[in-house]
Every structure is written in C-alpha cells, then in structure tokens.
Scaffold this active site. Sequence first.
Site, PDB file in Angstrom:
ATOM      1  N   HIS A   1       0.831  -1.203   0.000  1.00 32.94           N
ATOM      2  CA  HIS A   1       0.000   0.000   0.000  1.00 32.94           C
ATOM      3  C   HIS A   1       0.868   1.256   0.000  1.00 32.94           C
ATOM      4  O   HIS A   1       0.683   2.156  -0.820  1.00 32.94           O
ATOM      5  CB  HIS A   1      -0.913  -0.029   1.227  1.00 32.94           C
ATOM      6  CG  HIS A   1      -1.825   1.154   1.353  1.00 32.94           C
ATOM      7  ND1 HIS A   1      -3.140   1.134   0.948  1.00 32.94           N
ATOM      8  CD2 HIS A   1      -1.612   2.398   1.853  1.00 32.94           C
ATOM      9  CE1 HIS A   1      -3.691   2.300   1.177  1.00 32.94           C
ATOM     10  NE2 HIS A   1      -2.783   3.090   1.738  1.00 32.94           N
ATOM     11  N   GLU A   2       1.822   1.309   0.917  1.00 35.47           N
ATOM     12  CA  GLU A   2       2.659   2.508   1.012  1.00 35.47           C
ATOM     13  C   GLU A   2       3.541   2.660  -0.224  1.00 35.47           C
ATOM     14  O   GLU A   2       3.826   3.782  -0.671  1.00 35.47           O
ATOM     15  CB  GLU A   2       3.506   2.479   2.287  1.00 35.47           C
ATOM     16  CG  GLU A   2       2.724   2.278   3.584  1.00 35.47           C
ATOM     17  CD  GLU A   2       1.564   3.260   3.775  1.00 35.47           C
ATOM     18  OE1 GLU A   2       1.514   4.301   3.086  1.00 35.47           O
ATOM     19  OE2 GLU A   2       0.689   2.985   4.617  1.00 35.47           O
TER      20      GLU A   2
ATOM     21  N   HIS B   1       1.583   4.117  -3.029  1.00 36.27           N
ATOM     22  CA  HIS B   1       1.371   5.554  -2.843  1.00 36.27           C
ATOM     23  C   HIS B   1       2.433   6.387  -3.573  1.00 36.27           C
ATOM     24  O   HIS B   1       2.234   7.594  -3.771  1.00 36.27           O
ATOM     25  CB  HIS B   1       1.394   5.914  -1.355  1.00 36.27           C
ATOM     26  CG  HIS B   1       0.046   5.947  -0.708  1.00 36.27           C
ATOM     27  ND1 HIS B   1      -1.065   6.470  -1.317  1.00 36.27           N
ATOM     28  CD2 HIS B   1      -0.359   5.540   0.529  1.00 36.27           C
ATOM     29  CE1 HIS B   1      -2.110   6.375  -0.492  1.00 36.27           C
ATOM     30  NE2 HIS B   1      -1.703   5.814   0.626  1.00 36.27           N
TER      31      HIS B   1
END
Length: 589
Positions: free
Chosen positions: A29-30, A33
């Site tokens: 997820h990070e 980003h």
Amino acid sequence: NIFNSSAVLASPETSTDMNFERIEAIIAHEYFHNWTGNRITCRDWFQLCLKEGLTVYRDSQFTSDMRSAAVKRIGDVIDLRARQFPEDQGPLAHPVRPESFQEINNFYTATVYEKGAEVIGMLKLLVGDAAYSKALDLYFDRHDGQACTIEDWLQVFEDTTGRDLGQFKRWYSQAGTPQLSVTESWDHGTLTLHFKQHTPASAATADPQPYVLPIAVGLIGQDGDEVHETTVLEMTQAEQSFVFDDLGTRPVASVLRGFSAPVVLTQDLSDADRAHLLAHDTDPFNRWEQGRMLAYGSLLGMIREGKAPNKDWLAGIRAVIGDETLDPAYRALMLGLPSQSDLARALSEAGDTPDPDIIYAATEATRAAMADAFADLLPTLYRRHTVDAPFEPNAKQAGKRALSNAALSLLTRNDDGVLAQEQYDAADNMTQQLSALANLVRAGRGNKAVEAFEAQWKADRLVMDKWFGLQVMEADPEDAHEVVETLTKHPDFNWKNPNRFRAVLGAFAAHHAGFHHASGAGYRLLADWLIQLDPVNPQTTARMCTAFQTWKRYDTDRQDMIKAELDRILSQPGLSRDTTEMLTRIRGA
C-alpha cells in the site's frame, strides 16, 4: 506505519500468518502511494479518497495476486460489512468524499478507504479491464506531479471510454448503503429479474438518488451446471428489469457475484435454492455467501424461536470442507459464522431488539452443533492440513494452517483441549502456538499455558500485544469486563502505547456480549479509559469512540447507559476536537 513496528517487523516465531499478510499488504500500500498519493496527490483534504480509496484497491489487487483472490475478496467484504456498513447506517455516515469536517483525522475512515476502494472496483467492472488500464495510463501521464480532484480522476475515464460518468459520481457525493432487492418471474423459458434499489436518508444525504450499480449475475441449472456465465447488468434506475431467454428449465440466479457492488442484497431464495448454490455455484464469493445466508437463517431461527441448527446447512458446509479440490483457506472461511454484531444488526433491521446474551448463546450452540456434525471429518482435516515442513509465510502453507486450526477449534469442544495442548507444546511458530493457546483458554484449560506464554515472550512487545488481546477476546461474557480490569493493572499494560491500548480496550469493544453486558460495566470501563487517553492521544480516542456508534440498536436500558457515558465523556474539560466531533455525531443520532 514507519513508526509502528507491528506494520513492518515479522518472523515465524513471533508473527502469525495473518501478521505476514497484513505487513505484506501495508508495505505494498505505502509503495503504491509513490504514484497514487505522492506523484499524483490531493488538491485538498476533501479529495482524500482519491489517493486512499485508489491505493487500497491497488493493494487488494496485489494481495489477490500473491495469495487467493477468492479468499481476499471474501475477507474484504467481511471487513466492509463489519466496519463500513455500520458507518453508513449510523450517525457517522458521510460520503466517500466528505463535504465538511472539523478534524480531518476523523475522516481516515472505512468509508474513505474501503468504500472508496469498492467504488474503484465498480468503475473497473463497468468499463472493463482494458479500458481501466488505458485510463490509468492516461491518469499517470496527464497528472504526474499535480495535485488533483475526483473530477480529474473521472475525466480520464470519460476521455478514454466516451462514457458519461455524471450519475456514477453520486458514489462520491452521497452517503449510505444502497438496499438492493431482486425478485423473479418465469415464463416458458424466459427468466426476468426485477431489481429495486433504495438508499435510506441520513444526516449527510437527505434525499439519495439512484446509483449506477454493476450487478454480476450467473445462472445455475437444476443439474448443477452453469447455464449462463457471469453477465454484468448495469442498473441506473430505481427499478429495472433484465431478461434471460432460451432457457430449458428454470435456473437458480446467482446474483451479485464477486460482491460486484457494496449494497445490502435481499433475494427471495428458498433454503433449498441457497443449498443448491452452496453446492454448485461457480462463483466462489457467492458460494460462500449462500453458506453465510443459510447460517444467518439458522442462527436467527435459534435466537427468535429456540430452533435447532439447520441440518441442511450443516450438511452443505460438511460437503464443502470435505472437498479436497478446494483451497484450504477457502474451506476454513466456510467454517466461520456471521459475527455477533452482524446478527444484532440483522435483528435490528428486522424490527427486533437484539439481546447480546441470546446471540452469544445461539452462536456457541451452533459451534457445538458443528463440532458434533463434523466429528468424524475433523480429525482427518486437522491431520491432513497440519504443516510439517519448515514455516514459510506463503499462501499454500497459510491456507493449510488456517484449515487445520479451524478444525482444531471445533475438535477442542469435544476433547477438553487435549489436542490443543499437544499443538501448543509442539509449536515452532506463532500461528500454531497462538491458535492452540486460544483454544486452551476457550476450553477453560489455559491458565498454565497463559503463564508459560507470558514467561516465554514477556520481552517482546508485539507478541505480548497478542497475549493481552487473546485473553480479552476469549473471555466469558460474564467475566469480560473483569478480565479487562485485571489486564489494565498488569505491569506491562502501557496505556500510552496505541498497540497495547487497542490490544486490550479495542478487543473489549469488539467482544459483543462482554462489552454490552446488561450491567453497563463495559460501557463505564471503556468510557473511563477514553477519558484518560484523550489528552495524550486524541486520534486513537476518537477512533475508539466508534464502539458506541450502534447504540440505538439495543434495549432502552442499554441505550440510557450508553448515553450517560457519552455525556460524561463530553462533559470533560478540555476534551479534544477529535473526540468532541466524533461523540457529538454519535450522541446526536
């Protein structure tokens, strides 16, 4: 997440399969980003879902590729129903793109994240994989280095597909979960599906208008064969019908395959039809869903009328878990039951007042019935899926451990914890050790193991978080608040550490029958700790306040006790803006 070791550190000895999967997803997820959040960021906080909803969708796709797509989808829906649906149906309802806020921290919510991801998934389903990929390429090309809005995001889809997404945009501007109902008519080889959608009004959206709903449908014949493969119906009106021609015999409609839209579906199916889909549906989500709906019917019959567990449902689940062609992780999910909070919601929506004690008793009786009905099958499942090879946190091993531990939880009900003790003594990884410990505590044989576990792991804070949380989750409802009080006096309980606070008080808020004990002791206990925590950590305090958001479901006595605690917290001098906003919205329901 950079500073939360539970989101980055894992080893087989100290972390469960679920920990490994969660860390893998968080890192993904990070990382994602970098593009959807950093290279292209938000013009303002109102566009928060532009980066979070999209990135949650991307990390879900990643986990689906790394592990089981079916199991991931089911897990996402379980989480959505447990966390986001109550938001949509209560005083905290807000659109995926909020229109106002007092404290932006309070909008890092399941609606922005998880429902925001569902909106992306619907968009992809409506335009198709190729068009979605083309639009995403244009989005990255056109907006790299910019701060954007939802309108910019939707514009690339309109430009690449030629579609008008004006109505679809309502998913970003309206609050509430659509209620979708379907009825059927059959006439000489023609099946007509009649759909109605309705979204209840809320403080955030007074008059919701019809959504665009992608409804994935397949048809299963009476012989169990699929007579019509998945078709995505696009519903745009409040009422709409769709026709399937040239059918031999009347099939059973498999509706909302893959949970193609975040709605509450009402489908007039008999138990026999649901059992047919449970046995034959080619869509893994809907197969699981029909088992869940049969479990609902069985549990609600027990709660309302004192009936025995549904034998046809038990027989259907038995057939699925014994099918060695199916993914072990999927079969482990089939052994799960609707949560007690979800049962309370279903009762409340039907006009009944849920009694947490009766719900707990029905759930326990159902698990006992499952243990008896599958007694001859469970030892084989346990032995066949116990992993002897060195621990690897991959999908294959994790699935086998999930099924063996699901079998162990039922076996423990009839063997007084003997097998759980054997597993605890032999465990060389945290997944097996923690599962065995939970079963020992549940069987009333956990005192020595609890002490041994603490002695072994007292120097490891992440493992001790598990130790604290497990004792709360497995506590008898009558004793739960006392267990929590005891644990908060433990020398290693550091209430200023968010992980430790959530491990104890968060687990307690999720213990349905314990938290909602008729004495109100659970409400008072949580309120005491929220008052203490707020000056130090208002963000965690505000998020923990959501434990009270469903207070209007319950009986008058419980409502009065909860209101008293909400008022007591709100009367504290210097209460943070985060907590004040959250409780004012909850209390004002």
